[in-house]
Write a protein that holds these residues in place. Sequence first.
Motif, mmCIF file in Angstrom:
data_model
loop_
_atom_site.group_PDB
_atom_site.id
_atom_site.type_symbol
_atom_site.label_atom_id
_atom_site.label_comp_id
_atom_site.label_asym_id
_atom_site.label_seq_id
_atom_site.Cartn_x
_atom_site.Cartn_y
_atom_site.Cartn_z
ATOM 1 N N UNK A 148 2.586 77.843 -13.643
ATOM 2 C CA UNK A 148 3.881 78.121 -13.876
ATOM 3 C C UNK A 148 4.747 76.880 -14.222
ATOM 4 N N UNK A 149 5.733 77.162 -14.670
ATOM 5 C CA UNK A 149 6.818 76.046 -14.964
ATOM 6 C C UNK A 149 7.934 75.799 -14.126
ATOM 7 N N UNK A 150 8.134 74.879 -13.397
ATOM 8 C CA UNK A 150 9.233 74.986 -12.245
ATOM 9 C C UNK A 150 10.233 74.123 -13.134
ATOM 10 N N UNK A 151 11.509 74.593 -12.972
ATOM 11 C CA UNK A 151 12.588 73.806 -13.757
ATOM 12 C C UNK A 151 13.947 74.124 -12.628
ATOM 13 N N UNK A 152 14.852 73.075 -12.638
ATOM 14 C CA UNK A 152 16.147 73.287 -11.857
ATOM 15 C C UNK A 152 16.904 73.760 -12.930
ATOM 16 N N UNK A 153 17.964 74.628 -12.474
ATOM 17 C CA UNK A 153 19.050 75.262 -13.074
ATOM 18 C C UNK A 153 20.160 75.684 -12.143
ATOM 19 N N UNK A 154 21.071 74.687 -12.431
ATOM 20 C CA UNK A 154 22.390 74.842 -11.709
ATOM 21 C C UNK A 154 21.918 74.515 -10.152
ATOM 22 N N UNK A 155 20.912 73.723 -9.821
ATOM 23 C CA UNK A 155 20.569 73.052 -8.801
ATOM 24 C C UNK A 155 19.638 73.917 -7.813
ATOM 25 N N UNK A 156 19.344 75.024 -8.433
ATOM 26 C CA UNK A 156 18.224 76.108 -8.006
ATOM 27 C C UNK A 156 16.800 75.768 -8.727
ATOM 28 N N UNK A 157 15.856 76.343 -8.138
ATOM 29 C CA UNK A 157 14.614 76.078 -8.549
ATOM 30 C C UNK A 157 14.263 77.666 -9.274
#
Length: 191
Positions: A148-157
């Motif tokens: 999986x690729x985990x990123x932050x978007x608007x402070x959420x994972x």
Amino acid sequence: MKFIKLSLVAGTALALAACASETETDDSMMADETAMAEEATAPGTIVEVAQGDEDTFSTLVAAVTAAGLGDALSGEGPLTVFAPTNDAFGALPEGTVENLTTNDTETLGAILQYHVVEGRVDAATLIGMIEAAGEEGHPVPTLGGGELTATLVDGGVVLTDATGATVNVTATDVEASNGLIHVIDGVLMPQ
């Protein structure tokens, strides 16, 4: 006079010895009661925690059972599970869950293992890894062999699966005796 002193010393020693053994017994009983209380309030395994929240995870529990993964997710661990909600499974095309749980449990097992990560990865640790990885996100290897690729978007994972689909982590750090559960709003697909 020596006899009286010796008697007093002996009597005092016996009294102290009696008190000491009583204290040791009391301490031992308190330790046993504390251990039993902690055991009673300790969270269950990942499967038991999910079973305890039917409104959120009944479909996941049914899928884990159908795929024969209950023992694996109840083992020593530690494991981290990105757990889809009932609504997440409900968003799949009609008949998908029924087909997987009755006719294609091998594929179901692969899908479910794609939601499991070895080790105990709490939210703070995951966010730290994402921030260190930069904009491209942090790769998260799964027990299913995929990534999986985990990123932050608007402070959420946000997790991106092998198909490019994304899901949001909606709740984190649900404690289990053998790891953690992070709640997600979609089902991740390995391919």
